[in-house]
Design an enzyme around this catalytic site. Structure first.
Site, short mmCIF file in Angstrom:
data_model
loop_
_atom_site.label_atom_id
_atom_site.label_comp_id
_atom_site.label_asym_id
_atom_site.label_seq_id
_atom_site.Cartn_x
_atom_site.Cartn_y
_atom_site.Cartn_z
N CYS A 1 0.86 -1.18 0.00
CA CYS A 1 0.00 0.00 0.00
C CYS A 1 0.90 1.23 0.00
CB CYS A 1 -1.00 -0.01 1.15
SG CYS A 1 -0.31 0.19 2.79
N CYS B 1 -4.30 -0.50 -2.33
CA CYS B 1 -4.82 0.84 -2.61
C CYS B 1 -4.44 1.22 -4.03
CB CYS B 1 -4.28 1.87 -1.61
SG CYS B 1 -2.51 2.18 -1.74
N CYS C 1 3.36 0.57 -8.28
CA CYS C 1 4.12 -0.65 -8.02
C CYS C 1 5.09 -0.91 -9.17
CB CYS C 1 3.17 -1.83 -7.86
SG CYS C 1 4.02 -3.38 -7.50
#
EC number: 1.20.4.4
Length: 139
Positions: free
Chosen positions: A10, A82, A89
């Site tokens: 997250c 999230c 990422c």
């Protein structure tokens, strides 16, 4: 035989991914090595610790970490919790399965202290329920 690796991500590795790591270790620990990280490291949120303590899961020894590319590249399954983590990422090798399980950030809850606390409990329970589904179905 070595365990598979699941990596929960997250934004700040403060609330959602910390709770997911705690649930994951409790529910998936026989088959999975469970880790969490964030795009940034904001430190463990005291309310995340308190919320998990209510369900008899102690996350006080977990650390708030930024994404470790070694773990990311060795992971069998990466779960973003999230939209920010999903968008930011880093790329993963083709063998790494990725999924997105979106949950609201309890640290950004509005209202009275009691209302904010209720959001922590709700998010904790939703994350736990989602990990229980994963434990049963693999999805």
């Amino acid at each position: 035989m070595s365990k598979k690796i699941i990596y929960f991500l997250c934004t700040g590795n403060s609330c959602r991914s910390q709770m997911a790591e705690g649930w994951g270790k409790k529910i998936l620990g026989e088959e999975w090595d469970v880790y969490s990280a964030g795009i940034e490291a904001h430190g463990l949120n005291p309310n995340a610790i308190k919320a998990m303590r209510e369900v008899d899961i102690d996350i006080t020894n977990q650390t708030s970490d930024q994404i470790d590319k070694d773990i990311l590249n060795k992971a069998d399954f990466v779960v973003t919790l999230c939209g920010d983590a999903k968008d930011k990422c880093p790329m993963t090798p083709p063998h790494v399965k990725r999924d997105h399980w979106g949950f609201e950030d309890p640290a950004k809850a509005q209202g009275t202290e009691e209302e904010k606390w209720t959001v922590f409990q709700q998010v904790r329970d939703k994350i736990g329920d989602r990990i229980k589904v994963f434990a049963k179905t693999g999805e």
